[in-house]
Write a protein that holds these residues in place. Structure first.
Motif, mmCIF file in Angstrom:
data_model
loop_
_atom_site.group_PDB
_atom_site.id
_atom_site.type_symbol
_atom_site.label_atom_id
_atom_site.label_comp_id
_atom_site.label_asym_id
_atom_site.label_seq_id
_atom_site.Cartn_x
_atom_site.Cartn_y
_atom_site.Cartn_z
ATOM 1 N N MET A 1 0.846 -1.180 0.000
ATOM 2 C CA MET A 1 0.000 0.000 0.000
ATOM 3 C C MET A 1 0.885 1.233 0.000
ATOM 4 O O MET A 1 1.943 1.256 0.610
ATOM 5 N N ALA A 2 0.412 2.290 -0.684
ATOM 6 C CA ALA A 2 1.181 3.529 -0.780
ATOM 7 C C ALA A 2 0.247 4.714 -0.634
ATOM 8 O O ALA A 2 -0.831 4.751 -1.232
ATOM 9 N N ASP A 3 0.687 5.680 0.178
ATOM 10 C CA ASP A 3 -0.068 6.915 0.372
ATOM 11 C C ASP A 3 0.352 7.945 -0.662
ATOM 12 O O ASP A 3 1.542 8.224 -0.828
ATOM 13 N N ALA A 4 -0.624 8.526 -1.320
ATOM 14 C CA ALA A 4 -0.372 9.657 -2.208
ATOM 15 C C ALA A 4 -1.629 10.513 -2.222
ATOM 16 O O ALA A 4 -2.186 10.827 -3.278
ATOM 17 N N GLY A 5 -2.096 10.865 -1.014
ATOM 18 C CA GLY A 5 -3.419 11.459 -0.899
ATOM 19 C C GLY A 5 -4.421 10.324 -0.890
ATOM 20 O O GLY A 5 -4.902 9.896 0.161
ATOM 21 N N VAL B 1 -5.026 6.244 -1.436
ATOM 22 C CA VAL B 1 -4.179 5.097 -1.108
ATOM 23 C C VAL B 1 -4.206 4.114 -2.274
ATOM 24 O O VAL B 1 -5.287 3.718 -2.745
ATOM 25 N N TYR B 2 -3.029 3.745 -2.744
ATOM 26 C CA TYR B 2 -2.914 2.812 -3.872
ATOM 27 C C TYR B 2 -2.499 1.442 -3.345
ATOM 28 O O TYR B 2 -1.624 1.330 -2.492
ATOM 29 N N MET C 1 -7.384 1.457 -5.874
ATOM 30 C CA MET C 1 -7.182 2.796 -5.337
ATOM 31 C C MET C 1 -8.326 3.115 -4.389
ATOM 32 O O MET C 1 -9.487 2.836 -4.686
ATOM 33 N N VAL C 2 -7.985 3.681 -3.238
ATOM 34 C CA VAL C 2 -8.979 4.067 -2.244
ATOM 35 C C VAL C 2 -8.973 5.592 -2.141
ATOM 36 O O VAL C 2 -7.935 6.176 -1.808
ATOM 37 N N GLN D 1 -9.039 9.313 -0.874
ATOM 38 C CA GLN D 1 -8.549 9.796 0.415
ATOM 39 C C GLN D 1 -9.684 10.149 1.377
ATOM 40 O O GLN D 1 -9.544 9.965 2.593
ATOM 41 N N ASP D 2 -10.818 10.620 0.868
ATOM 42 C CA ASP D 2 -11.927 10.950 1.763
ATOM 43 C C ASP D 2 -12.454 9.697 2.457
ATOM 44 O O ASP D 2 -12.807 9.734 3.644
ATOM 45 N N ASP D 3 -12.514 8.575 1.736
ATOM 46 C CA ASP D 3 -12.956 7.319 2.339
ATOM 47 C C ASP D 3 -11.954 6.846 3.392
ATOM 48 O O ASP D 3 -12.346 6.353 4.464
ATOM 49 N N VAL D 4 -10.669 6.981 3.082
ATOM 50 C CA VAL D 4 -9.629 6.569 4.030
ATOM 51 C C VAL D 4 -9.722 7.400 5.305
ATOM 52 O O VAL D 4 -9.709 6.867 6.423
ATOM 53 N N ARG D 5 -9.844 8.698 5.142
ATOM 54 C CA ARG D 5 -9.904 9.580 6.311
ATOM 55 C C ARG D 5 -11.108 9.257 7.183
ATOM 56 O O ARG D 5 -11.007 9.187 8.415
#
Length: 405
Positions: free
Chosen positions: A1-5, A7-8, A24-25, A27-31
């Protein structure tokens, strides 16, 4: 997994047994999902937070916990991977899922995420975390393999006395008053002459005053199969960017040399010490991996001992142990409630933390540490499903994660 705003995510199967995948996830869902998780686990910056999470948090109530587990799965488990895992489970195949989370996702309890309300990831897969690639492929790393060292002694650092701190203080006892009747004393009694320090009575393994960094260096350099530490870890906040300042609290006095600042009459052993040794301290410096060569298996049973994975550059205690030769490290994702906290804040009369110490240590002493630990966690989940109580809440048992090379 990689963060770039956003998540990939990418995944592949050993020997390409199944199709690879990417996802790809947003960023609003991740937050949003991580806010739910953050609200369910103790916040180390708020000393009174444990009462809330133990009594009203999402991991303290079965329906709320299941909703959180489903939310984590919906957000973080790619649909294509979920389908493959389901198809394998239908064929009776239990894969080993090795996850390399991004720093933002390092506290996610992957084992309990729920692809279906009645199914958790640990029901259908074994789960562990992958160490950072920079650690695994370091040219200076010499790994101590279990197959070569399993007959060597077990080094046990169990609730050491921290100089300058009373038993009931912030760096006081985590296991309570030593007694022959406790679960942990009975457990370690079974080791007889395999455990270091050598004692006539297993009660004498606990609350020692001589388990400092010099002693630890001597016993590790003499050869060990495992290290089990139960005590206190102080972790810096991820926003500090200073994962190397994570601290292990042994019996070291303030006049001990090291990189960590003294705390009263005590100087902690920091991850920076374990990584650098006496570099910049001695005219002829000795590397940390030479001073404290880690055995094949290391258990760090302490609050947020695996917190370095939350940093972009992971240089904390877990990483330091792997860099110094460990094959695997079991550490915790968030602060652990002590048995005293369970007894004070809930109606339980059992000793959940002591039981967890025994379970982790038993797993590390087995030929199959990851499946053995997950078997215990599945038993805890079964108890949580059938008769939910504070002592079998995922707040304790899903905090443990095993990181492998």
């Amino acid at each position: 997994m990689a963060d770039a705003g956003d998540v990939y995510v990418s995944w592949r199967w050993a020997d390409d047994a199944l199709a690879r995948g990417v996802g790809m996830v947003p960023q609003d869902d991740v937050r949003a999902t991580l806010r739910l998780l953050a609200d369910a686990v103790p916040n180390p910056s708020r000393p009174d937070d444990l009462r809330r999470v133990l009594t009203t948090g999402a991991l303290a109530e079965p329906d709320a916990e299941n909703r959180l587990a489903q939310a984590l799965s919906r957000t973080l488990l790619p649909y294509g991977l979920a389908v493959q895992l389901y198809e394998l489970s239908q064929r009776g195949v239990r894969p080993h899922l090795r996850i390399q989370p991004s720093p933002r996702l390092a506290q996610v309890p992957w084992e309990i995420i729920a692809p279906d309300p009645q199914i958790r990831l640990l029901d259908i897969a074994d789960v562990s975390l992958l160490a950072p690639v920079s650690v695994v492929h370091s040219p200076e790393r010499i790994v101590h393999r279990w197959s070569d060292t399993r007959e060597l002694p077990v080094v046990a650092v169990l609730d050491p006395r921290v100089p300058g701190f009373r038993a009931d203080s912030e760096l006081g006892s985590v296991l309570g008053r030593p007694s022959a009747e406790t679960l942990v004393a009975q457990h370690f009694r079974n080791y007889r002459d395999r455990v270091v320090p050598t004692v006539a009575d297993s009660v004498d393994l606990f609350r020692r005053t001589d388990t400092d960094r010099t002693w630890l260096s001597e016993v590790l350099r003499a050869g060990a199969s495992r290290l089990v530490y139960v005590g206190h870890v102080t972790s810096p906040a991820p926003e500090s960017g200073e994962s190397e300042h994570a601290e292990l609290h042994l019996s070291c006095t303030a006049d001990t040399r090291g990189f960590a600042a003294p705390n009263r009459t005590h100087r902690p052993l920091s991850a920076k010490d374990l990584l650098l040794g006496t570099y910049t301290i001695d005219p002829s410096p000795v590397p940390g991996r030479t001073l404290w060569p880690m055995p094949s298996r290391v258990a760090l049973i302490a609050c947020e001992s695996g917190g370095d994975l939350r940093f972009t550059e992971a240089l904390g205690l877990t990483t330091a142990a792997l860099s110094a030769g460990a094959e695997l490290v079991t550490a915790t994702r968030w602060p652990l409630p002590t048995d005293h906290a369970f007894h004070t804040l809930t109606d339980t009369t059992t000793y959940p933390l002591q039981a967890a110490v025994c379970a982790v240590d038993t797993a590390h002493d087995s030929p199959t540490p990851i499946p053995t630990l997950l078997t215990w966690q599945r038993a805890q989940l079964a108890a949580w499903r059938s008769d939910p109580a504070p002592e079998n809440s995922p707040l304790l048992w899903s905090a443990f994660a095993t990181v492998t090379d």
